[in-house]
Write an enzyme that holds these catalytic residues in place. Sequence first.
Site, PDB file in Angstrom:
ATOM      1  CG  ASP A  40     -27.997  63.506   8.182  1.00  0.00           C
ATOM      2  OD1 ASP A  40     -28.053  63.358   9.329  1.00  0.00           O
ATOM      3  OD2 ASP A  40     -28.534  61.979   8.344  1.00  0.00           O
ATOM      4  CG  ASN A  46     -36.025  68.482  13.278  1.00  0.00           C
ATOM      5  OD1 ASN A  46     -36.338  68.539  14.036  1.00  0.00           O
ATOM      6  ND2 ASN A  46     -36.265  67.741  12.528  1.00  0.00           N
ATOM      7  CE  LYS A  82     -42.311  75.933   7.944  1.00  0.00           C
ATOM      8  NZ  LYS A  82     -42.824  76.087   8.654  1.00  0.00           N
TER       9      LYS A  82
END
Length: 304
Positions: free
Chosen positions: A245, A185, A216
Amino acid sequence: MSNIIVVGSISTDFIVGADKRPLVGETIEGKSFTTDFGGKGANQAVACARLGANTRMLGAVGGDEFAERLLKNLQKNNINISNVERVTHLSSGSAVITLVNGDNSIIYVPGANAEYNPSDIQTYFKNKKDEKIDLVLVQNETKVETVESLVDLCKLENIPVLLNPAPARPITKDTIEKLTFLTPNETEFKTLFPNEILEDVLTQYPKKLIVTLGSKGAIFHDGETIIKVPSISVENVMDTTGAGDTFNGAFAVAITSGLQIEESIKFGNLAAAIAIQNEGAQNGMPTLDEMKGRMEYEKKWNLK
């Protein structure tokens, strides 16, 4: 049916719901307390299995009362647990999760997960015989030397590997080169590539680096240009625990089923959007039928 190996943590989540997080030294009243099955490895294995993949779990549980519950939960989700080790001198992994307004903060205690070693990986590869493996999925709740050993062995056998680098820690350039997919991320990206520009790093790792951007969406380089894949809007967010996950498990199923990267990201985004509308890391993870019912995606993606 895809054949996916998931290497990673198996834990119990202890979830406290509250209106705010306590300050240092402060005691507040919570709204709810529940226990749930978790661990990033187990979560991703459940996500894969519910979406139809033939899923095998590699990892470890302890010698406590939680171990049997954790194993039974994996079996209930049709996950092969024959390669899950028992570490009897340690507790099983656990996570204490504070949930406020749908967002979570987590303290993770690895327990037996920290004892899953390179030797365990080597033993599995030595004994697996002609087992068909379409993809290996691993995360950073497994210790670094075990991940590196896994990546090396998969590279030798030409088995694709997806590393979800969560929680964040540095990864060697050599390991990154050996991966098929890397899915940090935004926060994890900054740990992996400090002081580097996102677009530049995406260009350096086309069709490999996929950076998830929360609400986003996600972004990657397709070999010619940078592609941003929007997320799916969700009005009633219940719990974001396990969203990443779910995305990774769904992406793994889609990519091993023949979809291209962009469509696999869309599939992962849809699965995550469904999951966060329910409480608990695994409770809301969708089945393939639920995915079909939500967007009739099969007309466009033709996923079998």
